[in-house]
Scaffold this motif. Structure first.
Motif, PDB file in Angstrom:
ATOM      1  N   GLY A  62     -21.617 -35.052 -46.753  1.00 25.41           N
ATOM      2  CA  GLY A  62     -20.215 -35.363 -47.072  1.00 25.41           C
ATOM      3  C   GLY A  62     -20.035 -36.055 -48.419  1.00 25.41           C
ATOM      4  O   GLY A  62     -19.065 -35.783 -49.141  1.00 25.41           O
ATOM      5  N   THR A  63     -20.959 -36.934 -48.754  1.00 29.26           N
ATOM      6  CA  THR A  63     -20.841 -37.661 -50.025  1.00 29.26           C
ATOM      7  C   THR A  63     -20.884 -36.700 -51.210  1.00 29.26           C
ATOM      8  O   THR A  63     -20.231 -36.928 -52.237  1.00 29.26           O
ATOM      9  CB  THR A  63     -21.964 -38.720 -50.136  1.00 29.26           C
ATOM     10  N   MET A  66     -17.503 -35.507 -51.677  1.00 30.57           N
ATOM     11  CA  MET A  66     -16.677 -36.570 -52.282  1.00 30.57           C
ATOM     12  C   MET A  66     -16.915 -36.597 -53.792  1.00 30.57           C
ATOM     13  O   MET A  66     -15.981 -36.631 -54.588  1.00 30.57           O
ATOM     14  CB  MET A  66     -17.046 -37.943 -51.682  1.00 30.57           C
ATOM     15  N   ARG A  91     -17.033 -46.501 -51.197  1.00 34.52           N
ATOM     16  CA  ARG A  91     -17.822 -45.417 -51.805  1.00 34.52           C
ATOM     17  C   ARG A  91     -17.012 -44.686 -52.870  1.00 34.52           C
ATOM     18  O   ARG A  91     -17.528 -44.348 -53.920  1.00 34.52           O
ATOM     19  CB  ARG A  91     -18.335 -44.455 -50.722  1.00 34.52           C
ATOM     20  N   SER A 137     -10.180 -41.396 -41.659  1.00 29.91           N
ATOM     21  CA  SER A 137     -10.756 -42.201 -40.585  1.00 29.91           C
ATOM     22  C   SER A 137     -11.897 -42.997 -41.213  1.00 29.91           C
ATOM     23  O   SER A 137     -12.924 -42.428 -41.586  1.00 29.91           O
ATOM     24  CB  SER A 137     -11.269 -41.258 -39.488  1.00 29.91           C
ATOM     25  N   THR A 139     -14.823 -44.668 -40.939  1.00 34.72           N
ATOM     26  CA  THR A 139     -15.813 -44.714 -39.854  1.00 34.72           C
ATOM     27  C   THR A 139     -16.493 -46.085 -39.725  1.00 34.72           C
ATOM     28  O   THR A 139     -16.936 -46.449 -38.643  1.00 34.72           O
ATOM     29  CB  THR A 139     -16.889 -43.643 -40.097  1.00 34.72           C
ATOM     30  N   ASP A 164     -10.969 -38.491 -48.133  1.00 38.23           N
ATOM     31  CA  ASP A 164     -12.220 -38.354 -47.392  1.00 38.23           C
ATOM     32  C   ASP A 164     -11.826 -38.086 -45.936  1.00 38.23           C
ATOM     33  O   ASP A 164     -11.285 -38.967 -45.255  1.00 38.23           O
ATOM     34  CB  ASP A 164     -13.013 -39.664 -47.525  1.00 38.23           C
ATOM     35  N   VAL A 166     -14.125 -36.931 -43.750  1.00 42.02           N
ATOM     36  CA  VAL A 166     -15.455 -36.647 -43.183  1.00 42.02           C
ATOM     37  C   VAL A 166     -15.465 -36.866 -41.665  1.00 42.02           C
ATOM     38  O   VAL A 166     -15.990 -36.037 -40.922  1.00 42.02           O
ATOM     39  CB  VAL A 166     -16.552 -37.472 -43.898  1.00 42.02           C
ATOM     40  N   SER A 167     -14.889 -37.972 -41.213  1.00 42.20           N
ATOM     41  CA  SER A 167     -14.935 -38.184 -39.754  1.00 42.20           C
ATOM     42  C   SER A 167     -13.578 -37.920 -39.097  1.00 42.20           C
ATOM     43  O   SER A 167     -13.349 -38.334 -37.963  1.00 42.20           O
ATOM     44  CB  SER A 167     -15.443 -39.589 -39.412  1.00 42.20           C
ATOM     45  N   GLN A 189     -21.323 -32.705 -40.006  1.00 44.67           N
ATOM     46  CA  GLN A 189     -22.027 -33.302 -38.852  1.00 44.67           C
ATOM     47  C   GLN A 189     -21.177 -34.202 -37.965  1.00 44.67           C
ATOM     48  O   GLN A 189     -21.697 -35.061 -37.263  1.00 44.67           O
ATOM     49  CB  GLN A 189     -23.265 -34.065 -39.340  1.00 44.67           C
ATOM     50  N   LYS A 190     -19.853 -34.008 -38.005  1.00 47.20           N
ATOM     51  CA  LYS A 190     -19.010 -34.880 -37.169  1.00 47.20           C
ATOM     52  C   LYS A 190     -18.203 -34.001 -36.208  1.00 47.20           C
ATOM     53  O   LYS A 190     -18.787 -33.365 -35.359  1.00 47.20           O
ATOM     54  CB  LYS A 190     -18.141 -35.743 -38.071  1.00 47.20           C
TER      55      LYS A 190
HETATM   56  N1  PLP Z   1     -17.056 -40.741 -45.346  1.00 49.41           N
HETATM   57  C1  PLP Z   1     -16.986 -41.055 -44.055  1.00 49.41           C
HETATM   58  C2  PLP Z   1     -15.667 -41.474 -43.486  1.00 49.41           C
HETATM   59  C3  PLP Z   1     -18.127 -40.975 -43.252  1.00 49.41           C
HETATM   60  O1  PLP Z   1     -18.054 -41.290 -41.947  1.00 49.41           O
HETATM   61  C4  PLP Z   1     -19.356 -40.578 -43.836  1.00 49.41           C
HETATM   62  C5  PLP Z   1     -20.588 -40.503 -43.022  1.00 49.41           C
HETATM   63  O2  PLP Z   1     -20.910 -41.304 -42.221  1.00 49.41           O
HETATM   64  C6  PLP Z   1     -19.368 -40.259 -45.197  1.00 49.41           C
HETATM   65  C7  PLP Z   1     -18.197 -40.350 -45.914  1.00 49.41           C
HETATM   66  C8  PLP Z   1     -20.613 -39.882 -45.881  1.00 49.41           C
HETATM   67  O3  PLP Z   1     -21.051 -38.672 -45.465  1.00 49.41           O
HETATM   68  P1  PLP Z   1     -22.583 -38.261 -45.594  1.00 49.41           P
HETATM   69  O4  PLP Z   1     -23.396 -39.324 -44.950  1.00 49.41           O
HETATM   70  O5  PLP Z   1     -22.566 -36.956 -44.889  1.00 49.41           O
HETATM   71  O6  PLP Z   1     -22.879 -38.122 -47.046  1.00 49.41           O
END
Ligand code: PLP
Length: 378
Positions: A62-63, A66, A91, A137, A139, A164, A166-167, A189-190
């Motif tokens: 995910g990063t 981003m 981040r 969200s 996380t 973002d 991601v979650s 992966q979520k």
């Molecule tokens: N952003 C959120 C809200 C996340 O929950 C996560 C992962 O835990 C990330 C970004 C980062 O994703 P990754 O660990 O897949 O790079």
């Protein structure tokens, strides 16, 4: 013997039919079948994000998505606003700094959300900001931002809105087009019910206009190249096509249930989980909780790390702790993607047993009953 139950907010469990796709032989990736898969995946993700915009699959976590979004959105020397309610908001801020963009952080204490009023103020104070970053969200603390309200504010300006998800994608109500999101980044992966390894960026027309105003310092993550290729159902480099094939399965599952039903299911399980936790005398951490996870304060008399260790070792229940300064202070129960209500009940039952063994006063079954009552009445 206990089954291993993964209730972390990433990675999450993967359905059997999706896993079986991963066990099939590896085909070549420049074939009509691979193009068909890519087309179906893009259309499935457009459905999940509720968008007609370009969706670009990337091979990274995910990063990476981003970073790809951000490096295209603003040039070195520009100014951006970051809404920081936890580790992932931070981040965004760090990413901007790495790329020489001046980042103005609007920071709230852990457990709180950045409000539309705070963003309005920041936009007034920094009319030269060319981008606003938010986490749907968060996380790390379990909070949810009001993207509809934040997006409406950004839409009144020239700045692009970068999110973002991601979650949140596949778990929380998310409407890229209606909420004026210009860059949406997420990972596999979520709630998309896949192992780690894929990430996605979706870009609006306003987003592409921002990209075209400068020369983004990218090669591998060049979204313009990715856009050219995706129009032919292709990718610029070797894709993780076995993961894409598996994702097609998870996306078919999402379509079959219906995205609005999925959002509703997540709301219902989240409510039940929160009711359970409170019935056990525990306190919720997030002021505005996201529906994909429940963050819970560790009671003063309980060792948070020991609680997690025992849950996993004695009952096979894997939960997440707090990160950084929240380590030992909170624990997080995920209920996103393929985690169902009965997985959450199993986690609650194990929490009751472990807390009792650790000397915390609980009435066995109190959390379970509260969860069931909430679920039944929703
Ligand atoms: N952003 C959120 C809200 C996340 O929950 C996560 C992962 O835990 C990330 C970004 C980062 O994703 P990754 O660990 O897949 O790079």
């Amino acid at each position: 013997m206990f089954k291993y139950r993964l209730l972390t907010p990433g990675p999450t469990p993967v359905p059997e039919d999706t896993l079986l796709e991963l066990a099939r032989p590896v085909p070549h990736h420049r074939t009509p079948e691979a193009r068909q898969i890519l087309a179906e995946v893009v259309s499935g993700l457009q459905y999940v994000f509720q968008t007609r915009n370009d969706v670009l699959p990337l091979t990274c976590s995910g990063t990476g998505a981003m970073e790809a979004a951000l490096v295209h959105a603003a040039p070195r020397g520009a100014k951006a606003i970051c809404l920081v309610a936890g580790k992932f908001g931070e981040r965004w801020h760090k990413l901007w700094q790495a790329f020489g963009v001046e980042s103005v952080a609007v920071t709230v204490p852990p457990g709180e959300v950045v409000t539309p009023e705070q963003l309005e103020q920041a936009l007034r104070a920094h009319p030269d900001a060319v981008a606003v970053c938010a986490v749907h969200s968060e996380t790390s603390t379990g909070v949810k931002h009001d993207l509809a309200a934040l997006g409406a504010l950004v839409a009144r300006t020239e700045a692009v809105f970068i999110v973002d998800a991601v979650s949140s994608a596949g778990a929380l109500e998310l409407r890229m087009d209606d909420w004026h999101i210009d860059f949406l980044a997420t990972g596999s992966q979520k709630a998309l019910m896949l192992p780690p390894g894929l990430a996605f960026v979706a870009v609006s027309e306003k987003g592409w206009r921002a990209v075209n105003r400068h020369q983004p310092p990218v090669f591998y993550f060049d979204l313009r190249k990715a856009r050219e290729k995706i129009r032919e159902n292709d990718t610029p480099f070797t894709p993780a096509h076995t993961l894409l094939r598996a994702l097609r399965k998870s996306l078919q599952r999402i379509r079959a249930e219906g995205i609005e039903n999925i959002w509703q299911r997540h709301r219902r399980i989240a409510q039940a989980c929160r009711a359970a936790v409170q019935a056990l005398g525990l306190e919720l951490f997030a002021r505005v909780p996201a529906e994909g996870l429940t963050a819970v304060k560790v009671p003063a008399q309980v060792d948070g790390q020991e609680l997690l260790r025992r849950l996993e070792k004695e009952y096979g229940v894997k939960l997440a702790g707090g990160q950084d300064q929240l380590k030992g202070k909170i624990f997080r129960i995920a209920h996103m993607g393929y985690i169902d209500f009965f997985d959450v009940l199993a986690a609650i039952a194990a929490i009751e047993l472990v807390l009792r063994d650790m000397g915390f006063p609980v009435t066995l079954g109190a959390g379970l009953a509260a969860a069931q009552k909430s679920y039944a009445s929703a």
